[in-house]
Design an enzyme around this catalytic site. Structure first.
Site, short mmCIF file in Angstrom:
data_model
loop_
_atom_site.label_atom_id
_atom_site.label_comp_id
_atom_site.label_asym_id
_atom_site.label_seq_id
_atom_site.Cartn_x
_atom_site.Cartn_y
_atom_site.Cartn_z
N GLU A 59 42.28 41.03 42.85
CA GLU A 59 42.11 40.83 41.49
C GLU A 59 41.28 42.08 41.28
OE1 GLU A 59 41.24 36.87 44.09
OE2 GLU A 59 41.19 39.11 44.29
N CYS A 88 34.54 39.65 42.47
CA CYS A 88 35.75 39.73 41.61
C CYS A 88 35.42 38.77 40.41
CB CYS A 88 36.94 39.48 42.35
SG CYS A 88 37.64 40.75 43.52
#
Length: 160
Positions: A59, A88
């Site tokens: 991510e 993230c």
């Protein structure tokens, strides 16, 4: 989500291969998979199997690539093969992501893994776990070749 699973196969990590795509207006605007920084050896784990701390999450990798492009992540959706970690998730909220779809829980659904999902929901981001029954067989080399060629070009996302 199948595209995220295909990108996951590009990771050199042995412990777990994770893929992520960012989609906006039915177009893939960024991709990422977990791995080492550019130019480093593609070794993600030490001799005991623990992931090195410098390995990028899929991510974060997709978000970083998006930041270097002319695209905006505002009101985009993220499809990731594993639910994001809290760090993230923070990046996703800052980016303006409106939806996060995942197939597997981060760290097997531990309290630490659940923190990110709670955080995202508290930020008003839709979070949904998708069915993991696809693909039943891994992508073939032709699929991976197509993905590699398309990395620098927007690709239409499948609509379902």
């Amino acid at each position: 989500m199948q595209v995220a699973h295909i990108y996951a196969k590009l990771s050199y990590c042995k412990r777990r291969q994770v893929g992520c795509i960012i989609v906006k207006d039915n177009r893939i605007i960024s991709i990422g998979y977990n791995g080492t920084p550019p130019g480093w050896d593609n070794v993600c784990e030490d001799e005991t199997g623990m992931t090195f701390p410098y390995v990028y999450h899929a991510e974060a990798n997709a978000i970083s690539k998006l930041a270097r492009s002319n695209e905006s992540g505002d009101k985009a959706s993220i499809f990731t093969t594993v639910a994001p970690c809290l760090e993230c998730a923070k990046l996703m909220a800052q980016l303006g992501i409106c939806e996060v779809y995942y197939t597997d829980l981060y760290r097997g659904g531990t309290e630490r893994g659940e923190q990110a999902l709670v955080f995202l929901k508290k930020c008003g981001i839709r979070v949904e776990r998708l069915d993991t029954s696809f693909p039943s067989n891994p992508p073939d080399n032709d699929s991976l070749s197509i993905v590699m060629q398309a990395q620098d070009k927007p690709v239409k996302a499948h609509e379902h």
